[in-house]
Design a protein around this motif. Structure first.
Motif, short mmCIF file in Angstrom:
data_model
loop_
_atom_site.label_atom_id
_atom_site.label_comp_id
_atom_site.label_asym_id
_atom_site.label_seq_id
_atom_site.Cartn_x
_atom_site.Cartn_y
_atom_site.Cartn_z
N TYR A 158 0.85 -1.17 0.00
CA TYR A 158 0.00 0.00 0.00
C TYR A 158 0.90 1.23 0.00
CZ TYR A 158 -4.06 -2.87 1.28
OH TYR A 158 -5.08 -3.80 1.28
N ARG A 159 0.33 2.36 -0.33
CA ARG A 159 1.09 3.60 -0.26
C ARG A 159 0.19 4.74 0.22
NH1 ARG A 159 2.22 4.77 -6.72
NH2 ARG A 159 0.07 5.35 -7.29
N GLN A 160 0.85 5.71 0.83
CA GLN A 160 0.14 6.89 1.30
C GLN A 160 0.96 8.12 0.99
OE1 GLN A 160 -1.03 6.81 5.45
NE2 GLN A 160 -2.62 8.32 5.08
N ALA A 161 0.41 8.96 0.13
CA ALA A 161 1.05 10.22 -0.22
C ALA A 161 0.59 11.29 0.76
CB ALA A 161 0.69 10.60 -1.65
N VAL A 213 4.86 7.09 1.07
CA VAL A 213 5.38 6.06 1.97
C VAL A 213 4.71 4.75 1.57
CG1 VAL A 213 5.58 5.26 4.34
CG2 VAL A 213 5.75 7.71 3.84
N TYR A 214 5.51 3.75 1.34
CA TYR A 214 5.01 2.44 0.91
C TYR A 214 5.03 1.48 2.09
CZ TYR A 214 4.98 3.85 -3.96
OH TYR A 214 4.68 4.48 -5.16
N TYR A 215 3.88 0.88 2.32
CA TYR A 215 3.71 -0.03 3.45
C TYR A 215 3.48 -1.45 2.98
CZ TYR A 215 2.83 4.25 6.13
OH TYR A 215 2.94 5.48 6.72
N CYS A 216 4.12 -2.37 3.66
CA CYS A 216 3.91 -3.79 3.42
C CYS A 216 2.75 -4.28 4.30
CB CYS A 216 5.19 -4.55 3.77
SG CYS A 216 5.12 -6.33 3.58
N ASN A 217 1.99 -5.20 3.77
CA ASN A 217 0.83 -5.74 4.48
C ASN A 217 0.78 -7.25 4.28
OD1 ASN A 217 -2.22 -6.68 3.94
ND2 ASN A 217 -2.23 -5.12 5.54
N ALA A 218 0.41 -7.96 5.33
CA ALA A 218 0.33 -9.42 5.21
C ALA A 218 -0.77 -9.97 6.11
CB ALA A 218 1.66 -10.05 5.58
N ASP A 219 -1.45 -10.98 5.59
CA ASP A 219 -2.41 -11.73 6.39
C ASP A 219 -1.73 -13.03 6.79
OD1 ASP A 219 -5.17 -10.76 4.28
OD2 ASP A 219 -4.43 -9.86 6.13
N ALA A 220 -1.46 -13.19 8.08
CA ALA A 220 -0.69 -14.34 8.53
C ALA A 220 -1.34 -14.98 9.74
CB ALA A 220 0.73 -13.89 8.88
N ARG A 221 -1.00 -16.25 9.96
CA ARG A 221 -1.48 -16.93 11.15
C ARG A 221 -0.32 -17.68 11.81
NH1 ARG A 221 -5.33 -21.89 8.89
NH2 ARG A 221 -3.93 -22.61 7.23
N ALA A 222 -0.39 -17.76 13.12
CA ALA A 222 0.71 -18.34 13.89
C ALA A 222 0.59 -19.85 14.04
CB ALA A 222 0.77 -17.69 15.27
N GLU A 237 -4.11 -9.45 10.34
CA GLU A 237 -3.48 -8.50 9.41
C GLU A 237 -2.33 -7.78 10.10
OE1 GLU A 237 -5.82 -5.06 8.19
OE2 GLU A 237 -5.16 -5.40 6.13
N TYR A 238 -1.22 -7.70 9.40
CA TYR A 238 -0.03 -7.04 9.93
C TYR A 238 0.46 -5.98 8.95
CZ TYR A 238 0.01 -10.96 13.17
OH TYR A 238 -0.34 -11.88 14.12
N TRP A 239 1.10 -4.95 9.52
CA TRP A 239 1.63 -3.85 8.71
C TRP A 239 3.08 -3.60 9.06
CZ3 TRP A 239 -1.07 -1.41 4.90
CH2 TRP A 239 -2.46 -1.59 4.87
N GLY A 240 3.85 -3.22 8.05
CA GLY A 240 5.19 -2.72 8.30
C GLY A 240 5.13 -1.24 8.65
N LYS A 241 6.30 -0.68 8.97
CA LYS A 241 6.34 0.73 9.37
C LYS A 241 6.46 1.66 8.18
CE LYS A 241 8.24 -0.14 13.96
NZ LYS A 241 9.34 0.14 14.92
N GLY A 242 6.74 1.13 7.01
CA GLY A 242 6.77 1.93 5.81
C GLY A 242 8.16 2.32 5.38
N THR A 243 8.30 2.54 4.08
CA THR A 243 9.55 3.03 3.51
C THR A 243 9.21 4.13 2.51
OG1 THR A 243 11.60 2.37 2.39
CG2 THR A 243 9.60 1.27 1.67
N LEU A 244 9.95 5.22 2.56
CA LEU A 244 9.65 6.38 1.75
C LEU A 244 10.25 6.25 0.35
CD1 LEU A 244 8.50 9.27 1.47
CD2 LEU A 244 10.69 10.10 2.40
#
Length: 121
Positions: A37-40, A92-101, A109-116
């Motif tokens: 995902y991204r957020q301008a 800022v580009y964010y990574c997203n993942a649907d994961a199970r333990a 749902e999990y998110w990264g902190k983003g990279t510009l």
């Protein structure tokens, strides 16, 4: 818990390329959808691209033909190859993942902190 760490952002001139990576770590049994995902500035976060565990992909219309999403399931890593970058791709580009333990637990749902990513004209 699952941690997502992005890398590969930076400053590039219009027409250039960048490759983003996102590695998932922690207690992971399986990951379903992974995406970017991204957020301008001043705008809402939007989906850029997504990929399923079997490789099915979808893209935002604005990046079709320029961006390619891929993943390495063995490494729990997703990539975003960005070509022909435009100033409007700056965000800022964010990574997203649907994961199970665990096998029987629900996907979360999990998110990264983003990279510009900054594209100069």
């Amino acid at each position: 818990q699952v941690q997502l760490v992005e890398s590969g952002g930076g400053l590039v001139q219009a027409g250039g390329s960048l490759r983003l990576s996102c590695a998932a770590s922690g207690r992971i049994f399986s990951i379903n959808i992974m995406g970017w995902y991204r957020q301008a500035p001043g705008k809402q976060r939007e989906l850029v691209a997504g990929i399923s565990s079997v490789g099915s992909t979808n893209y935002a219309d604005s990046v079709k033909g320029r961006f390619t999403i891929s993943r390495d399931n063995a490494k729990n890593t997703v990539y975003l190859q960005m070509n022909s970058l435009k100033p409007e791709d700056t965000a800022v580009y964010y990574c997203n993942a649907d994961a199970r333990a665990r096998a029987l637990s629900a996907y979360m749902e999990y998110w990264g902190k983003g990279t510009l990513v900054t594209v100069s004209s």
